[in-house]
Design a protein around this motif. Structure first.
Motif, PDB file in Angstrom:
ATOM      1  N   LYS B  38       6.116   6.446  -3.545  1.00 21.80           N
ATOM      2  CA  LYS B  38       7.093   7.281  -3.061  1.00 21.80           C
ATOM      3  C   LYS B  38       8.220   7.166  -4.105  1.00 21.80           C
ATOM      4  O   LYS B  38       8.706   6.335  -4.392  1.00 21.80           O
ATOM      5  CB  LYS B  38       7.449   7.151  -1.930  1.00 21.80           C
ATOM      6  N   GLN B  39       8.840   8.416  -4.664  1.00 24.39           N
ATOM      7  CA  GLN B  39      10.026   8.309  -5.463  1.00 24.39           C
ATOM      8  C   GLN B  39      10.991   9.394  -5.049  1.00 24.39           C
ATOM      9  O   GLN B  39      10.818  10.697  -5.041  1.00 24.39           O
ATOM     10  CB  GLN B  39       9.557   8.623  -6.895  1.00 24.39           C
ATOM     11  N   PRO B  40      11.816   9.046  -3.960  1.00 23.30           N
ATOM     12  CA  PRO B  40      13.089   9.748  -3.635  1.00 23.30           C
ATOM     13  C   PRO B  40      13.885  10.167  -4.443  1.00 23.30           C
ATOM     14  O   PRO B  40      13.909   9.727  -5.737  1.00 23.30           O
ATOM     15  CB  PRO B  40      13.732   8.970  -2.488  1.00 23.30           C
ATOM     16  N   PRO B  41      14.885  10.907  -4.099  1.00 18.96           N
ATOM     17  CA  PRO B  41      15.924  11.178  -5.051  1.00 18.96           C
ATOM     18  C   PRO B  41      16.805  10.325  -5.886  1.00 18.96           C
ATOM     19  O   PRO B  41      17.082  10.445  -6.894  1.00 18.96           O
ATOM     20  CB  PRO B  41      16.926  12.184  -4.300  1.00 18.96           C
ATOM     21  N   SER B  42      16.682   9.047  -5.477  1.00 20.76           N
ATOM     22  CA  SER B  42      17.295   7.927  -5.951  1.00 20.76           C
ATOM     23  C   SER B  42      16.512   7.609  -7.252  1.00 20.76           C
ATOM     24  O   SER B  42      17.162   6.539  -7.876  1.00 20.76           O
ATOM     25  CB  SER B  42      17.584   6.698  -5.017  1.00 20.76           C
ATOM     26  N   ARG B  43      15.440   7.964  -7.115  1.00 21.96           N
ATOM     27  CA  ARG B  43      14.390   7.563  -8.529  1.00 21.96           C
ATOM     28  C   ARG B  43      13.625   6.255  -8.380  1.00 21.96           C
ATOM     29  O   ARG B  43      12.954   5.973  -9.082  1.00 21.96           O
ATOM     30  CB  ARG B  43      15.115   7.580  -9.735  1.00 21.96           C
ATOM     31  N   GLN B  44      14.022   5.658  -7.308  1.00 24.96           N
ATOM     32  CA  GLN B  44      13.380   4.404  -7.007  1.00 24.96           C
ATOM     33  C   GLN B  44      11.928   4.521  -6.769  1.00 24.96           C
ATOM     34  O   GLN B  44      11.541   5.326  -5.899  1.00 24.96           O
ATOM     35  CB  GLN B  44      14.031   3.511  -5.932  1.00 24.96           C
ATOM     36  N   MET B  45      10.996   3.731  -7.430  1.00 22.60           N
ATOM     37  CA  MET B  45       9.723   3.991  -7.115  1.00 22.60           C
ATOM     38  C   MET B  45       9.340   2.644  -6.214  1.00 22.60           C
ATOM     39  O   MET B  45       9.564   1.632  -6.182  1.00 22.60           O
ATOM     40  CB  MET B  45       8.822   3.580  -8.456  1.00 22.60           C
ATOM     41  N   ILE B  46       8.847   3.432  -4.962  1.00 27.45           N
ATOM     42  CA  ILE B  46       8.652   2.543  -3.837  1.00 27.45           C
ATOM     43  C   ILE B  46       7.004   2.466  -3.532  1.00 27.45           C
ATOM     44  O   ILE B  46       6.428   3.472  -3.423  1.00 27.45           O
ATOM     45  CB  ILE B  46       9.338   3.050  -2.659  1.00 27.45           C
ATOM     46  N   LEU B  47       6.302   1.370  -3.476  1.00 25.97           N
ATOM     47  CA  LEU B  47       5.005   1.296  -2.962  1.00 25.97           C
ATOM     48  C   LEU B  47       4.851   1.665  -1.454  1.00 25.97           C
ATOM     49  O   LEU B  47       5.460   0.952  -0.602  1.00 25.97           O
ATOM     50  CB  LEU B  47       4.458  -0.314  -2.997  1.00 25.97           C
ATOM     51  N   VAL B  48       4.057   2.624  -1.068  1.00 26.63           N
ATOM     52  CA  VAL B  48       3.833   3.133   0.244  1.00 26.63           C
ATOM     53  C   VAL B  48       2.593   2.398   0.898  1.00 26.63           C
ATOM     54  O   VAL B  48       2.553   1.818   1.981  1.00 26.63           O
ATOM     55  CB  VAL B  48       3.695   4.700   0.143  1.00 26.63           C
ATOM     56  N   ILE B  49       1.547   2.426   0.098  1.00 25.89           N
ATOM     57  CA  ILE B  49       0.098   1.934   0.703  1.00 25.89           C
ATOM     58  C   ILE B  49      -0.617   1.779  -0.510  1.00 25.89           C
ATOM     59  O   ILE B  49      -0.346   2.130  -1.708  1.00 25.89           O
ATOM     60  CB  ILE B  49      -0.321   3.169   1.563  1.00 25.89           C
ATOM     61  N   ARG B  50      -1.632   0.681  -0.243  1.00 24.79           N
ATOM     62  CA  ARG B  50      -2.462   0.225  -1.422  1.00 24.79           C
ATOM     63  C   ARG B  50      -3.863   0.316  -0.650  1.00 24.79           C
ATOM     64  O   ARG B  50      -4.001  -0.368   0.460  1.00 24.79           O
ATOM     65  CB  ARG B  50      -1.924  -1.245  -1.707  1.00 24.79           C
ATOM     66  N   GLN B  51      -4.733   0.435  -1.450  1.00 27.64           N
ATOM     67  CA  GLN B  51      -6.442   0.349  -1.048  1.00 27.64           C
ATOM     68  C   GLN B  51      -7.043  -0.138  -1.988  1.00 27.64           C
ATOM     69  O   GLN B  51      -7.083   0.009  -3.237  1.00 27.64           O
ATOM     70  CB  GLN B  51      -6.945   2.121  -0.789  1.00 27.64           C
ATOM     71  N   LYS B  55     -13.360  -1.975  -0.064  1.00 31.19           N
ATOM     72  CA  LYS B  55     -13.129  -2.121   1.328  1.00 31.19           C
ATOM     73  C   LYS B  55     -13.333  -0.553   1.762  1.00 31.19           C
ATOM     74  O   LYS B  55     -12.638   0.327   1.256  1.00 31.19           O
ATOM     75  CB  LYS B  55     -11.791  -2.525   1.776  1.00 31.19           C
ATOM     76  N   GLN B  56     -14.386  -0.521   2.796  1.00 27.69           N
ATOM     77  CA  GLN B  56     -14.533   1.043   3.303  1.00 27.69           C
ATOM     78  C   GLN B  56     -13.456   1.243   4.267  1.00 27.69           C
ATOM     79  O   GLN B  56     -13.322   2.368   4.282  1.00 27.69           O
ATOM     80  CB  GLN B  56     -15.797   0.751   3.832  1.00 27.69           C
ATOM     81  N   GLN B  57     -12.708   0.271   4.916  1.00 30.42           N
ATOM     82  CA  GLN B  57     -11.736   0.579   5.872  1.00 30.42           C
ATOM     83  C   GLN B  57     -10.497   1.233   5.073  1.00 30.42           C
ATOM     84  O   GLN B  57     -10.042   0.700   4.214  1.00 30.42           O
ATOM     85  CB  GLN B  57     -11.349  -0.556   6.636  1.00 30.42           C
ATOM     86  N   ASN B  58     -10.065   2.233   5.828  1.00 27.58           N
ATOM     87  CA  ASN B  58      -9.006   2.991   5.204  1.00 27.58           C
ATOM     88  C   ASN B  58      -7.484   2.297   5.521  1.00 27.58           C
ATOM     89  O   ASN B  58      -7.348   1.682   6.576  1.00 27.58           O
ATOM     90  CB  ASN B  58      -9.060   4.435   5.916  1.00 27.58           C
ATOM     91  N   ALA B  59      -6.668   2.144   4.763  1.00 26.19           N
ATOM     92  CA  ALA B  59      -5.506   1.235   4.852  1.00 26.19           C
ATOM     93  C   ALA B  59      -4.508   2.188   5.706  1.00 26.19           C
ATOM     94  O   ALA B  59      -4.754   3.520   5.673  1.00 26.19           O
ATOM     95  CB  ALA B  59      -4.955   1.189   3.418  1.00 26.19           C
ATOM     96  N   THR B  60      -3.640   1.374   6.333  1.00 28.35           N
ATOM     97  CA  THR B  60      -2.709   2.180   7.357  1.00 28.35           C
ATOM     98  C   THR B  60      -1.332   1.258   7.087  1.00 28.35           C
ATOM     99  O   THR B  60      -1.377   0.185   6.923  1.00 28.35           O
ATOM    100  CB  THR B  60      -3.284   2.399   8.484  1.00 28.35           C
ATOM    101  N   GLU B  61      -0.372   2.084   7.128  1.00 30.60           N
ATOM    102  CA  GLU B  61       1.095   1.294   7.088  1.00 30.60           C
ATOM    103  C   GLU B  61       1.981   2.229   7.914  1.00 30.60           C
ATOM    104  O   GLU B  61       2.541   3.138   7.506  1.00 30.60           O
ATOM    105  CB  GLU B  61       1.560   1.329   5.585  1.00 30.60           C
ATOM    106  N   ASN B  62       1.990   1.703   9.306  1.00 34.97           N
ATOM    107  CA  ASN B  62       2.856   2.633  10.280  1.00 34.97           C
ATOM    108  C   ASN B  62       2.378   3.813  10.299  1.00 34.97           C
ATOM    109  O   ASN B  62       1.183   4.480  10.766  1.00 34.97           O
ATOM    110  CB  ASN B  62       4.371   2.363   9.726  1.00 34.97           C
TER     111      ASN B  62
END
Lengths: 115, 116
Positions: B38-51, B55-62
């Protein structure tokens, strides 16, 4: 534990001047990566450095661009004789080792504007 | 060489609703990792989720989850209960899990706007 620190946040240069972008990795990280984000594009890999060594510079233009990561101090991305096409956001990321399967920690980037 | 394609340059969603961002990729490798940043207007690159590809199971984060379809080489991001703070550019990214696995390959991004 401060994150990856980049400065300056914004940099304006006239055509033909030099731009120096600095990146201080996270504490304990000895691997630094530079990426460039052109307008309306994703980030593209430029160069990978370890302390005092350039490991891979395959994504960096051959001319005018150079990078270093000295034993002491931040990593520097240097662009000589800037042109309008160099205007972009330049991001630095760091990791404690080569393996980056958990994704990098990125800095907030330096936006370079060439006028 | 691998490529990552995000076919939706822009999307919008009403606050509290659900939105899905698409990503497809092309690779001949079988072991790799996929990310959403995710890159908000602040320009910071933020890792949201990883797969992890093995692994067949889908990743979830909140409120964030992915639909990973390895055979189709598809990796979509679902954001549930959208919030105004979710407004940002979202980038899909790929990295090999072996050898010189330090190069992230990014898509061009999807600009998501969450409307009140």
């Amino acid at each position: 534990n401060a994150g990856v620190m980049q400065n300056p946040r914004h940099l304006v240069r006239r055509r033909g001047q030099e731009a120096r972008l600095r990146c201080s990795p996270m504490k304990g990280h000895s691997h630094v990566y530079w990426y460039r984000q052109l307008p309306e594009e994703g980030l593209k890999f430029m160069v990978y450095l370890q302390k005092e060594n350039i490991i891979d510079e395959s994504g960096m233009p051959k001319e005018r661009f150079s990078a270093e990561f000295p034993k002491e101090g931040p990593s520097i991305l240097r662009i000589q004789q800037v042109v309008r096409g160099d205007s972009a956001a330049y991001f630095c990321a760091s990791s404690p080792r080569t393996e980056t399967n958990y994704g990098y920690t990125f800095g907030s980037g330096t936006r370079l504007t060439v006028v | 060489a691998q490529t990552v394609t995000q076919s939706q340059p822009e999307m919008s969603v009403q606050e509290a609703e659900t939105v899905t961002l698409s990503c497809t990729y092309d690779t001949s490798e079988s072991n790799y990792y996929l990310f959403w940043y995710k890159q908000p207007p602040s320009r910071q690159m933020i890792l949201v989720i990883r797969q992890e590809a093995y692994k067949q199971q889908n990743a979830t984060e909140n409120r964030f989850s992915v639909n990973f379809q390895k055979a189709a080489k598809s990796f979509s991001l679902k954001i549930s209960d959208s919030q105004l703070g979710d407004t940002a550019m979202y980038f899909c990214a790929f990295i090999y899990s072996g050898g010189s696995n330090y190069k992230l390959t990014f898509g061009k991004g999807t600009l998501l706007t969450v409307n009140p």
